[in-house]
Design a protein around this motif. Structure first.
Motif, PDB file in Angstrom:
ATOM      1  N   ILE A   1      40.619  36.198  34.620  1.00 31.52           N
ATOM      2  CA  ILE A   1      41.808  35.592  34.011  1.00 31.52           C
ATOM      3  C   ILE A   1      43.105  35.978  34.735  1.00 31.52           C
ATOM      4  O   ILE A   1      43.845  35.098  35.159  1.00 31.52           O
ATOM      5  N   PRO A   2      43.386  37.274  34.905  1.00 32.39           N
ATOM      6  CA  PRO A   2      44.660  37.583  35.567  1.00 32.39           C
ATOM      7  C   PRO A   2      44.742  37.037  36.991  1.00 32.39           C
ATOM      8  O   PRO A   2      45.752  36.436  37.357  1.00 32.39           O
ATOM      9  N   PHE A   3      43.676  37.216  37.762  1.00 36.61           N
ATOM     10  CA  PHE A   3      43.729  36.725  39.140  1.00 36.61           C
ATOM     11  C   PHE A   3      43.864  35.200  39.172  1.00 36.61           C
ATOM     12  O   PHE A   3      44.663  34.649  39.932  1.00 36.61           O
ATOM     13  N   GLY A   4      43.071  34.538  38.341  1.00 39.56           N
ATOM     14  CA  GLY A   4      43.081  33.075  38.356  1.00 39.56           C
ATOM     15  C   GLY A   4      44.403  32.515  37.876  1.00 39.56           C
ATOM     16  O   GLY A   4      45.014  31.668  38.536  1.00 39.56           O
ATOM     17  N   VAL A   5      44.877  32.997  36.736  1.00 41.89           N
ATOM     18  CA  VAL A   5      46.081  32.409  36.144  1.00 41.89           C
ATOM     19  C   VAL A   5      47.330  32.796  36.939  1.00 41.89           C
ATOM     20  O   VAL A   5      48.159  31.943  37.273  1.00 41.89           O
ATOM     21  N   LEU A   6      47.451  34.085  37.275  1.00 45.32           N
ATOM     22  CA  LEU A   6      48.624  34.495  38.053  1.00 45.32           C
ATOM     23  C   LEU A   6      48.620  33.836  39.429  1.00 45.32           C
ATOM     24  O   LEU A   6      49.655  33.417  39.936  1.00 45.32           O
ATOM     25  N   GLY A   7      47.412  33.730  39.997  1.00 44.17           N
ATOM     26  CA  GLY A   7      47.301  33.056  41.298  1.00 44.17           C
ATOM     27  C   GLY A   7      47.760  31.612  41.197  1.00 44.17           C
ATOM     28  O   GLY A   7      48.499  31.117  42.054  1.00 44.17           O
TER      29      GLY A   7
ATOM     30  N   LEU B   1      30.940  37.454  40.298  1.00 41.38           N
ATOM     31  CA  LEU B   1      31.054  36.235  39.494  1.00 41.38           C
ATOM     32  C   LEU B   1      32.521  35.850  39.314  1.00 41.38           C
ATOM     33  O   LEU B   1      32.881  34.673  39.379  1.00 41.38           O
ATOM     34  N   ALA B   2      33.363  36.862  39.110  1.00 36.29           N
ATOM     35  CA  ALA B   2      34.794  36.580  38.971  1.00 36.29           C
ATOM     36  C   ALA B   2      35.309  35.936  40.250  1.00 36.29           C
ATOM     37  O   ALA B   2      36.034  34.940  40.215  1.00 36.29           O
ATOM     38  N   LEU B   3      34.884  36.493  41.367  1.00 35.92           N
ATOM     39  CA  LEU B   3      35.275  35.946  42.668  1.00 35.92           C
ATOM     40  C   LEU B   3      34.895  34.469  42.779  1.00 35.92           C
ATOM     41  O   LEU B   3      35.649  33.642  43.288  1.00 35.92           O
ATOM     42  N   MET B   4      33.703  34.143  42.260  1.00 40.88           N
ATOM     43  CA  MET B   4      33.240  32.754  42.354  1.00 40.88           C
ATOM     44  C   MET B   4      33.990  31.844  41.400  1.00 40.88           C
ATOM     45  O   MET B   4      34.154  30.657  41.669  1.00 40.88           O
TER      46      MET B   4
END
Lengths: 255, 290
Positions: free
Chosen positions: B84-90, B152-155
């Motif tokens: 969530i943080p990586f995806g949304v902030l990214g 999995l998060a990376l994917m």
């Protein structure tokens, strides 16, 4: 050029460019305090661009630049040490298409005060009520402050946007064709509201509608192809304009 | 051929194409049900509600799917917390802050990351990441729930980024202008206007990323250690539902109790993802109503 004893805004030899394209040519203009100045002219004449210069909204468009000076209360608003946040706080804006946030009525009004650091619930309540009253909307929405602003009618939404602008206690309010998307009845309410607001605020309004300019403004400036053609008392502009082009536009010969 | 007949034929063909998915879903349900059905009589559904999954044994077999469910849940929760943080902030950075030049570099890399086959990611995890996890946390093995979740998060991050970015991008410019005109800074505008307005899309993105995480098989099979035990420790080896099916289905005797139990695992997995989808739709609807 019309001069005033105590102008709120002074524009000196302003040129403005979108990239290579020059949109404003050598505009010099003074705007008096606590009066309504209308900017009229055909589409693409630069009146909206000029309006957006006054609160630096053109800054967010990439590739724009300008020459010349704009002074508000005798201080240059495009200098390096201008605080844009403070500038926009004191120069509010109402847009052509009403643009309330998809939040409640209350949160829309409280948005501005909150970003400027007000958190006290009582203070916020007071500001919300005062602003809505200032925009002649309080009686209609006082029982539905928690409802989404999107559920209001078009005219109410526009008055909400005016109230939102009032909530940060501006001194100047810029209006970019605020009634062009509204029905005649809502338009009349907005025009009455402008008549009330001019007692306390300096208002600059862009309008397509010449009758509207004649009804609401004290001063009128006629723009054409990026040039300021004529600027005078509204009464003079509409009854005995000094320049032929102005007369042609007013009488509907072009535009 | 007259045009009316032609229109009708075209309409039927399009309708057929559109209904294929309905047909496939029904067939999958029927097939799963049919293969899993005899288990209800022997050894009985209560056999699934057991803490031990020991499908092959000389003494006694156990078909408890609880450890498989906890394995899947543990890996998914950790992955989502990282995602969530990586995806949304990214997404916020790419959509609102990055210059055109930065976007031209970031976006192709995000797309490449999305396109890497899961077996390659699993291989990377096995050879590179798991030794790092092992030595960093002083573990006996690097094949843990945490390792799997990280991969999995990376994917899932590219999915979250691109869908959230679309949502943020489609917030009308007029909202941002209104906020800036009130004297809000760029970051205040992003945080208080743009992101809340894009929230339904962002939630949908997270749900889709979560779907990808819970259904992913190859990576978890390769790096989570495949120990079917109940544990909530991220640094334990766990075994997920997907990995169990993938690892055992190839070798199980056709029609055996073990075979049927694997079908029950599939049914439970299907039910969980279905539930996730329903919840996602409900959340989306609720936010869109405002």
């Amino acid at each position: 050029m019309v001069n005033f004893d105590n102008p709120k805004i002074i524009v000196k030899q302003l040129d403005f460019y979108y990239g290579e394209v020059q949109a404003l040519f050598d505009i010099s203009l003074q705007i008096p305090e606590k009066q309504v100045t209308a900017l009229i002219g055909p589409s693409g004449c630069g009146k909206s661009t000029f309006l957006r210069m006054l609160n630096r909204m053109n800054d967010i468009i990439p590739g724009t630049h300008h020459q010349g000076k704009i002074l508000i209360d005798n201080s240059e608003i495009y200098s390096d040490n201008t605080d844009v946040v403070q500038l926009r706080k004191s120069v509010g804006m109402v847009f052509q298409k009403s643009n309330p946030f998809p939040k409640s009525v209350y949160d829309n009004i409280a948005y501005g005060p909150r970003i400027h650091g007000i958190t006290d619930k009582n203070v916020l309540n007071e500001i919300v009520e005062k602003s809505l009253q200032g925009a002649a909307l309080w009686d209609e929405v006082k029982d539905r402050l928690d409802e989404s602003a999107i559920s209001l009618s078009g005219g109410q939404q526009q008055r909400l946007c005016i109230a939102r602008a009032l909530a940060v206690e501006p001194e100047i309010i810029l209006m970019d064709e605020p009634a062009s998307a509204l029905d005649p009845k809502s338009t009349a309410r907005i025009e009455n509201l402008i008549g009330e607001l001019r007692k306390e605020y300096t208002i600059v309004i862009v309008t397509h509608n010449m009758q509207q300019a004649a009804r609401v403004s004290d001063m009128t400036a006629f723009f054409y192809e990026g040039n300021l053609i004529e600027h005078d008392q509204t009464q003079t502009i509409f009854t005995s304009p000094a320049i032929k082009q102005t007369e042609d536009y007013i009488t509907g010969r072009f535009g | 051929m007259n045009y009316r007949l032609r229109e009708r034929i075209i309409k039927r063909v399009l309708m057929g194409a559109a209904s294929t998915s309905i047909l496939v879903v029904i067939l999958i349900f029927l097939f799963l049900g049919k293969e899993a059905f005899p288990f209800i009589y022997e050894p009985g559904l209560s056999g699934l509600w057991n803490k031990r999954w020991i499908p092959v044994s000389f003494i006694q077999e156990f078909y408890g799917i609880i450890p498989l469910i906890t394995g899947s849940v543990l890996v998914t929760i950790i992955a989502v917390v990282i995602m969530i943080p990586f995806g949304v902030l990214g997404a916020i950075y790419v959509a609102e802050i990055a210059t055109a030049w930065e976007k031209n570099i970031l976006k192709p890399f995000i797309e490449i990351l999305a396109g890497i086959p899961s077996v390659v990611i699993g291989f990377f995890g096995l050879v590179v990441l798991s030794p790092v996890v092992k030595s960093l946390f002083g573990l006996n093995t690097g094949l843990t729930a945490f390792t799997g979740a990280l991969l999995l998060a990376l994917m899932a991050i590219p999915t979250v980024i691109s869908i959230s970015e679309d949502a943020i991008h489609s917030v009308p410019q007029s909202f941002k202008e209104a906020s800036l005109a009130l004297g809000a800074s760029r970051l205040q505008t992003i945080w208080r206007v743009t992101v809340p307005a894009a929230l339904p899309g962002i939630i949908a993105a997270i749900m889709l990323g979560m779907g990808r995480v819970i259904g992913e098989t190859m990576v978890v099979l390769m790096v989570t250690g495949n120990a079917a035990k109940i544990s909530w420790n991220p640094f334990d080896s766990v075994r997920t539902m997907t990995a169990t099916i993938a690892a055992e289905m190839g070798e199980v005797a056709f029609g055996s109790t073990h075979y049927q139990a694997l079908f029950w695992v599939a049914i439970v997995l299907l039910f969980i993802t279905f539930l996730l989808n329903v919840v996602a739709q409900k959340v989306l609807k609720k936010y869109q109503m405002r």
